[in-house]
Enzyme design. Structure first.
Site, short mmCIF file in Angstrom:
data_model
loop_
_atom_site.label_atom_id
_atom_site.label_comp_id
_atom_site.label_asym_id
_atom_site.label_seq_id
_atom_site.Cartn_x
_atom_site.Cartn_y
_atom_site.Cartn_z
N HIS A 54 0.84 -1.20 0.00
CA HIS A 54 0.00 0.00 0.00
C HIS A 54 0.87 1.24 0.00
CE1 HIS A 54 -2.47 3.21 1.98
NE2 HIS A 54 -3.21 2.88 0.95
N HIS A 74 -3.60 8.18 -4.36
CA HIS A 74 -4.65 8.90 -3.63
C HIS A 74 -4.94 10.26 -4.26
CE1 HIS A 74 -2.91 5.97 -0.78
NE2 HIS A 74 -4.19 5.73 -0.56
N HIS A 83 -7.39 0.46 -4.98
CA HIS A 83 -7.75 -0.23 -3.74
C HIS A 83 -8.59 -1.47 -3.99
CE1 HIS A 83 -6.37 3.66 -2.07
NE2 HIS A 83 -5.93 2.90 -1.09
N HIS A 227 -13.93 8.32 3.59
CA HIS A 227 -12.62 7.68 3.60
C HIS A 227 -11.59 8.38 4.50
CE1 HIS A 227 -8.45 7.18 2.06
NE2 HIS A 227 -8.78 5.91 2.31
N HIS A 231 -10.30 7.34 8.45
CA HIS A 231 -8.89 7.03 8.74
C HIS A 231 -8.45 7.82 9.97
CE1 HIS A 231 -6.86 4.44 5.83
NE2 HIS A 231 -7.64 4.92 4.89
N PHE A 250 -1.12 7.73 5.54
CA PHE A 250 -1.12 6.79 4.42
C PHE A 250 -0.10 5.67 4.62
CE2 PHE A 250 -2.62 10.26 1.34
CZ PHE A 250 -3.91 9.77 1.34
N HIS A 263 -11.65 -0.27 3.65
CA HIS A 263 -11.57 -0.14 2.20
C HIS A 263 -12.57 -1.02 1.47
CE1 HIS A 263 -8.88 2.98 0.96
NE2 HIS A 263 -8.35 2.85 2.17
CU1 C2O Z 1 -4.73 3.90 0.29
CU2 C2O Z 1 -7.39 4.46 2.85
O1 C2O Z 1 -5.85 4.64 1.71
#
Ligand code: C2O
Length: 391
Positions: A54, A74, A83, A227, A231, A250, A263
């Site tokens: 990631h 992103h 993703h 999103h 996070h 990230f 995700h």
């Molecule tokens: Cu690649 Cu929720 O980020």
């Protein structure tokens, strides 16, 4: 042909809401992660390497081929397809580890069903999704809070269950709300992200990002919230010193197993959005031809394209159909000015108790959803102004 269809249906796995998982599923998922965590770090299927993959696609870790620009998925139209593929391989690796584990542990027994079970896991084991777009699923899913292999130390301790996920996290300056007030806010934010603010081509997907472009051209609506906001909600408090090792960053985010159902939820929202009236997948060739490299369940590197990720059934999975209360949650917005009537009074502040007479202009979104409008004729958002006076 009926028989053929039945067979195909059997090969599709169903990702289900995490909060509805039973103890048996929780045990399997926890076992899968402990097997993944037990792999040596140099194995590309290990939990450490999964998180690093990631990271390789975020924070501009690498340069684009034949370009001085960096690569970053992103805040661009690559957010959803990257993703989706990432979870696809992650899920297959978990399933393979479970199947191999069962196989090893069944060794020596003379049970004819064993090989059958072995295949079942490969074809049926699916990640759960965090169903935060429904009030019943808005707390951190129980498995991720209570089962050790799914837990993570770098989380905001105040946001453990039964704390209610705040999709508008950090956009308000308020004390914790009641669950029902937060559920209303969540629905309104989801409505904005999925419907009101996502009706043009790039406003949902994120801005175009082509070879040679500088990274992060622009977030899509749902990438901003839920999103990004979730996070941060899961990660450490803004004022605490977790050393940036939490889901709010990230590069560290995929070290928390909760990253994956978060995700899966985003992946599902992409799927849901693409089926709402008037919406369609992007057809730009630069988008469709973008490639990513991943390791599969056999630890082999494979290349995949965005164009092959648009339909989840091609990838062998679907999401369970669940109620979506936010579809009806038409938000009410305050304008900046005072209403024409009662203009001598103060403008009402949303979310604050009303003590003195005040006035406001409300905007209501009258775009109809689920009406029988054909998908080619997208209904323009129509707003209606109403003057409101509270005295
Ligand atoms: Cu690649 Cu929720 O980020």
């Amino acid at each position: 042909v009926k028989g053929q269809q039945d067979q195909d249906v059997d090969l599709v796995k169903v990702r289900r809401p995490a909060h509805l998982a039973d103890a048996k599923y929780g045990e399997r998922l926890a076992l899968a992660y402990s097997l993944m965590k037990a792999l040596p770090d140099h194995d590309p299927r290990s939990f450490t390497q999964q998180a690093n993959i990631h990271c390789a696609y975020c924070n501009a870790a690498y340069q684009q081929l034949n370009s001085t620009q960096r690569f970053q998925v992103h805040a661009s139209w690559l957010f959803f397809p990257f993703h989706r593929w990432y979870l696809y391989f992650h899920e297959r690796i978990l399933a393979k580890l479970l199947a191999d584990h069962d196989h090893d542990h069944d060794h020596g027994h003379d049970d004819l069903d064993l090989d059958h079970d072995h295949d079942l896991d490969l074809d049926h084991f699916a990640l759960p999704f965090w169903n935060y777009d429904h009030p019943d699923g808005a707390s951190m899913p129980w498995m991720y809070a209570h089962l050790a292999p799914l837990n993570e130390a770098h989380r905001d301790p105040d946001h453990s269950p039964p704390s209610f996920a705040a999709i508008d996290y950090l956009t308000y300056n308020a004390e914790p709300r009641t669950h029902s007030a937060q559920a209303r806010e969540n629905n309104a934010y989801l409505y904005r992200a999925m419907i009101r603010d996502s009706d043009s081509k790039y406003s949902f997907h994120g801005k175009p990002y082509r070879h040679g472009d500088s990274p992060m051209p622009g977030y899509g609506s749902a990438e901003k919230y839920p999103h990004n906001t979730l996070h941060l909600w899961i990660g450490s408090k803004p004022d605490s010193s977790m050393g940036g090792l939490d889901m709010g960053f990230f590069y560290a985010s995929a070290r928390d197993p909760l990253f994956y159902p978060h995700h899966a939820a985003m992946d599902r929202l992409w799927e849901v959005w693409s089926r709402l009236p008037g919406n369609a997948h992007l057809r730009d060739e630069d988008y469709l031809n973008t490639e990513f490299a991943f390791y599969n369940e056999h630890a082999e590197m494979v290349r995949v394209k965005v164009r092959d990720a648009l339909d989840t059934t091609d990838l062998g999975y679907v999401y369970e159909d669940v109620p979506m209360p936010w579809v009806e949650a038409v938000p009410v917005r305050l304008s900046h000015g005072a209403a024409k009537i009662g203009a001598k009074h103060k403008v009402c502040k949303m979310g604050k108790p009303i003590r003195k007479p005040c006035s406001a202009v409300l905007h209501r979104d009258h775009r109809k959803l689920g009406s029988s409008s054909s998908s080619s004729s997208k209904e323009k958002e129509e707003e209606e102004e109403e003057n409101l006076y509270i005295g």
